[in-house]
Each structure stands twice: as C-alpha cells, then as structure tokens.
Enzyme design. Structure first.
Site, PDB file in Angstrom:
ATOM      1  N   HIS A   1     -37.072  14.868 -31.810  1.00  0.00           N
ATOM      2  CA  HIS A   1     -36.750  13.562 -32.388  1.00  0.00           C
ATOM      3  C   HIS A   1     -35.256  13.256 -32.293  1.00  0.00           C
ATOM      4  O   HIS A   1     -34.850  12.106 -32.456  1.00  0.00           O
ATOM      5  CB  HIS A   1     -37.241  13.478 -33.842  1.00  0.00           C
ATOM      6  CG  HIS A   1     -36.433  14.236 -34.838  1.00  0.00           C
ATOM      7  ND1 HIS A   1     -36.786  15.484 -35.293  1.00  0.00           N
ATOM      8  CD2 HIS A   1     -35.295  13.931 -35.489  1.00  0.00           C
ATOM      9  CE1 HIS A   1     -35.904  15.908 -36.183  1.00  0.00           C
ATOM     10  NE2 HIS A   1     -34.979  14.975 -36.320  1.00  0.00           N
TER      11      HIS A   1
ATOM     12  N   ASP B   1     -41.964  19.179 -32.126  1.00  0.00           N
ATOM     13  CA  ASP B   1     -40.641  18.623 -32.397  1.00  0.00           C
ATOM     14  C   ASP B   1     -39.531  19.516 -31.857  1.00  0.00           C
ATOM     15  O   ASP B   1     -38.541  19.787 -32.528  1.00  0.00           O
ATOM     16  CB  ASP B   1     -40.432  18.361 -33.891  1.00  0.00           C
ATOM     17  CG  ASP B   1     -39.259  17.414 -34.133  1.00  0.00           C
ATOM     18  OD1 ASP B   1     -38.891  16.680 -33.200  1.00  0.00           O
ATOM     19  OD2 ASP B   1     -38.704  17.428 -35.234  1.00  0.00           O
TER      20      ASP B   1
ATOM     21  N   GLY C   1     -28.503  14.412 -39.444  1.00  0.00           N
ATOM     22  CA  GLY C   1     -27.591  14.880 -38.416  1.00  0.00           C
ATOM     23  C   GLY C   1     -27.652  16.377 -38.204  1.00  0.00           C
ATOM     24  O   GLY C   1     -27.205  16.892 -37.185  1.00  0.00           O
ATOM     25  N   ASN C   2     -28.225  17.119 -39.180  1.00  0.00           N
ATOM     26  CA  ASN C   2     -28.406  18.562 -39.019  1.00  0.00           C
ATOM     27  C   ASN C   2     -29.571  18.896 -38.098  1.00  0.00           C
ATOM     28  O   ASN C   2     -29.715  20.055 -37.676  1.00  0.00           O
ATOM     29  CB  ASN C   2     -28.671  19.234 -40.366  1.00  0.00           C
ATOM     30  CG  ASN C   2     -27.402  19.632 -41.088  1.00  0.00           C
ATOM     31  OD1 ASN C   2     -27.050  19.017 -42.090  1.00  0.00           O
ATOM     32  ND2 ASN C   2     -26.700  20.629 -40.588  1.00  0.00           N
ATOM     33  N   SER C   3     -30.428  17.945 -37.824  1.00  0.00           N
ATOM     34  CA  SER C   3     -31.617  18.221 -37.012  1.00  0.00           C
ATOM     35  C   SER C   3     -31.240  18.901 -35.706  1.00  0.00           C
ATOM     36  O   SER C   3     -30.352  18.453 -34.989  1.00  0.00           O
ATOM     37  CB  SER C   3     -32.347  16.917 -36.687  1.00  0.00           C
ATOM     38  OG  SER C   3     -33.039  16.436 -37.788  1.00  0.00           O
TER      39      SER C   3
ATOM     40  N   LEU D   1     -58.678  27.232 -25.099  1.00  0.00           N
ATOM     41  CA  LEU D   1     -59.940  27.623 -25.718  1.00  0.00           C
ATOM     42  C   LEU D   1     -61.154  27.292 -24.861  1.00  0.00           C
ATOM     43  O   LEU D   1     -62.219  27.869 -25.061  1.00  0.00           O
ATOM     44  CB  LEU D   1     -60.094  26.926 -27.075  1.00  0.00           C
ATOM     45  CG  LEU D   1     -58.968  27.106 -28.094  1.00  0.00           C
ATOM     46  CD1 LEU D   1     -59.331  26.395 -29.404  1.00  0.00           C
ATOM     47  CD2 LEU D   1     -58.680  28.568 -28.343  1.00  0.00           C
ATOM     48  N   GLY D   2     -60.994  26.323 -23.953  1.00  0.00           N
ATOM     49  CA  GLY D   2     -62.131  25.914 -23.121  1.00  0.00           C
ATOM     50  C   GLY D   2     -62.933  24.787 -23.712  1.00  0.00           C
ATOM     51  O   GLY D   2     -64.130  24.630 -23.400  1.00  0.00           O
ATOM     52  N   VAL D   3     -62.291  23.958 -24.553  1.00  0.00           N
ATOM     53  CA  VAL D   3     -62.991  22.849 -25.200  1.00  0.00           C
ATOM     54  C   VAL D   3     -62.087  21.621 -25.230  1.00  0.00           C
ATOM     55  O   VAL D   3     -60.871  21.715 -25.097  1.00  0.00           O
ATOM     56  CB  VAL D   3     -63.383  23.208 -26.657  1.00  0.00           C
ATOM     57  CG1 VAL D   3     -64.458  24.270 -26.687  1.00  0.00           C
ATOM     58  CG2 VAL D   3     -62.163  23.628 -27.465  1.00  0.00           C
TER      59      VAL D   3
END
Length: 458
Positions: free
Chosen positions: A115, A145, A222-224, A276-278
């Site tokens: 983000h 994220d 801003g720490n993200s 998983l195959g689904v």
C-alpha cells in the site's frame, strides 16, 4: 486516516478481531502540480545523528537500543511516491505519499508494504545520510500487503548495508522491540516498545489478515514498510498497520512470511503458493455460534492434491493447521508463508459432517494452466508483433470467453490489471490466478479501438 468500512466476520470474537488502518494513508495527499509541496521537505534535514558515534560519548549511554539503531539505521529508507490522478472533469493532478522500507540484500533489494507504493508513477528511496535513489518495482503481493523494490546506486557510492534477518516464530511476549521509519515525513525516526501479542488476526476494509505481531512501539502514518527489530538489531517484522481508535497498538507482518514472499518475488516475480488443486469461493454459513465465513470448493482438478484426498465440489473449508479460516484470502496468506510441497491439516464440512484431512501440496503444474486456457476459457492464443496483448485466434463457443461475448481477433491486454504483452506473460498471469485458487479473473479486452473489462472463468 480514512474511515474503515469493514464487512463483519461474525465467527471472530470482538476481543480477538481488531479493525485497523494502514499506517501510510493519512500521509497521502493529492494537489495540483503548482501547489504540490516538496515531499522530502520535512525529512531533508532530519537524519539519525545517533548513528554517527562520537569518540567522547560515555560508553554507558550506548545501550542495546542505541547499538541496534547504529547497526540498522543505514539499512532503512524513507520512501516517497509520486502519482497522478484524474478527476471527474478529466483534469490531471499530481500527488505524493510517504512510507518506509528496509534493505534486504547488498544488491539493492528493498522490502516495503504494497500500500506504500500502490499506483505510484515514480518511487524514490532516501537513506539517513541523505543519499537518494530512484527505485524500480520488482513485484508485489497485494493480498499480503508486501512489495519488493530494487535500487541501483552508482559504483562510486558507498556499498549498501543489508539488515540482519531474524526470526518471528519464537518471539517472546514482552521482549523489547525497536521501530524505525518515516512517520509524518520525519525521516528515520526511532521508537521502542515490546511485543504485545503474536498471531493477532486483523480486520481491514476488505479482508481479514492473520498472524500479525502486535507492539506498543509508537507507529504512525509513514512508518508503513519500515522494520520492526529485536533488541539485537535483527529484523523480526515489517510495520504495516495501526489501530486508529487507540494509542500504542501497532502491527507488523512477521519476518518469516515477509522474507519468504520477498524471495519469491525476486526469484519468480510472483509468490509461490502451495497449490491445493481446487478453485474456491467465499460464502457465509450459519453455525451453532452464529454466522461465519467459509470457503466453498467450486472445482477440483483431476490428479491434484485435493482429488487425491477425496475433496469434492461444494465441500466447505473452515480451518487449516488447527485455526479457523476467514475466507480465501486468509487461506492464501497462510499458504504463502510456506513453500510448495508442505502438508497441511484441513478442517472441512461435507453435507453437515465435519472432516479432518491431511493434504500434501504441490507447485501449480503447467498442465493446469493449459487446461484453464484450453478447456475452461476455450481459447487458442497467439502473440502480437507489437507486444500489445495476446490475440484470440480461435474460441470454443462453449468456453467461458465466448460465453462472455469475446470473438476471434480480440486482444487480451491484461488479467486482473497485470499486463499480458506476450504469451508467456499471459500464462504467468493465469498461473497467478490459479495459484490463488480463484475461479474467475477480470480481463482487459481490446476490440478495434474499444477497450473493455470482462469477468470470466478460467
């Protein structure tokens, strides 16, 4: 901070579920080009003087926190993004936002949040000593994220310092932690706290995230994307979210998951999720304790891991490895922390009866991509000379694309917003959708001079 509009997840107790806001959003602005402030004006003169040890400093002042910051600060970057927006009157405006990141390897790999850089036209990474470099996007994992950037300093510049990577699987409640980031544009700010909780589920505006680290180290807009460190200066998490209704409640993505995702993005361009195959869809079900989200199996692929243990269409997946699942995104986030080939314990419901199954995953096989293109979409595709999408040469009238009105000669420019300039890129994006166990995707289609978006099965 933008308001959080969150669909409820009834099966989670209010005490267990927190609605959070991403750390960066309050620092995002959009203005006209003439009025746009210098996005680095606040950070330009705010460097970490503490990382420059002086010979006359009393050694008693150099605490473990100070030593950790001196060690890691050269690996932390302030990230500035620039983007354009078009309003309802088709007027273009420019804007910018700020976040943080951390250098993972000396060759310039930088890890941050998706983000932080989403929608950016230009990304700049600035170090504590004032060095600033353009950053190129390597890959993103929006559901987790996370995003990976790469910077390439000139050979004459000092070498890059990579952060030491720790582990998040053995964190201790109450152990000291350190956050370094770019809050409110104040570059390279240090805060401290403790590990408040682990394996914390979080609810945001569009999904439930699992297994976050909770800390009371001050984390602000801003720490993200910045690092959460242990007391020895090792990376244990990527700061990602805050609880906007309270103080001292921040959250970080565990480093074990983050580094695995970064490695996949650098090596493969996408996250290698155990298959998983689904194909799966989210549905709401009613249980003895109320309504909850379950995951419905919509298709089981022949000779797949799911087929081998007897999963069938309309089975419901409600848990994995002993914990509840809250939708397909939650399942994929759990799987993304592991390499293909790992076995998982699945809790399922079939016709009201509970099942516990052991499933050994595999990588997504090429034959499943082939089947999706030929049998489900009913398409025969070819490259274009100008590398602008792939062209549909033939369509089976029973296939999903023909059923949605596509014709031979139409071009597929993108899948789920990711460009498909070549046949190889098209197959990569189909594989990305199938690895995420999704039954449908959004196709960007060009027919002559017209471009439209169509949802279809694949």
């Amino acid at each position: 901070m933008f308001p959080i509009r969150t669909p409820s997840v009834p099966s989670m107790r209010p005490s267990d579920r927190l609605r959070v806001g991403f750390c960066m959003v309050a620092l995002t602005w959009a203005t006209s080009a003439e009025a746009t402030p210098n996005p680095r004006s606040l950070a330009a003169g705010v460097h970490l003087m503490a990382v420059r040890p002086a010979a006359d400093i009393d050694p008693r002042r150099r605490t473990p926190v100070v030593k950790a910051v001196e060690k890691v600060a050269p690996s932390v970057v302030s990230i500035t993004t620039e983007f354009t927006q078009t309003d309802l009157f088709f007027q273009t405006r420019t804007g910018s936002s700020e976040g943080s990141g951390v250098v993972l390897s000396p060759d310039g790999v930088v890890l941050t949040n998706d983000h932080v850089i989403r929608g950016a036209d230009r990304i700049t990474a600035t170090f504590a000593d004032g060095r600033s470099y353009d950053a190129k996007l390597v890959g993103t994992a929006p559901e987790l994220d996370l995003a990976v950037l790469r910077i390439a300093p000139p050979a004459t510049d000092p070498p890059l310092n990579a952060v030491a990577v720790g582990a998040s699987g053995d964190l201790l409640l109450g152990e000291p932690v350190i956050a370094i980031g770019n809050p409110f544009g104040l570059g390279h700010t240090v805060t401290t706290g403790v590990v408040s909780a682990v394996s914390r589920p979080l609810e945001t505006d569009d999904r439930v995230y699992q297994d976050f680290i909770q800390t009371d180290a001050s984390i602000n807009p801003g720490n993200s994307g910045g690092p959460l460190l242990d007391i020895t200066g090792r990376l244990i998490g990527i700061n990602t979210a805050i609880y906007p209704q309270g103080r001292g409640i921040g959250f970080a993505i565990p480093v074990d998951r983050a580094v695995k995702v970064a490695r996949d993005l650098v090596q493969f361009g996408t996250v290698q999720v155990p298959w998983l195959g689904v194909d799966l869809d989210d549905i709401a079900i009613r249980t003895a304790t109320g309504r909850r989200i379950a995951i419905r199996v919509t298709r089981v692929y022949p000779d797949s891991p799911a087929a081998r243990i007897g999963l069938t269409a309309d089975d419901l997946l409600v848990g994995i490895d002993g914990r509840e699942l809250h939708g397909r995104s939650d399942l994929n986030a759990h799987l993304a922390a592991y390499d293909p080939g790992r076995s998982f314990s699945l809790d399922a419901i079939r016709s009201g009866r509970s099942l516990e199954l052991q499933l050994a995953t595999t990588p997504l096989p090429d034959r499943s991509i082939d089947r999706s293109i030929r049998a489900i979409m009913g398409a025969n595709i070819a490259a274009t000379t100008e590398r602008r999408g792939v062209v549909l040469q033939q369509l089976d009238p029973r296939g999903s694309l023909a059923q949605r009105g596509l014709r031979a000669g139409d071009r597929i420019l993108a899948i789920n917003g990711h460009a498909t300039p070549t046949v190889e890129a098209f197959r990569t994006q189909v594989g990305r959708v199938k690895s995420g166990h999704r039954p449908t995707a959004l196709f960007t289609i060009q027919r002559r001079m017209h471009v439209v978006r169509v949802s279809a099965a694949l």
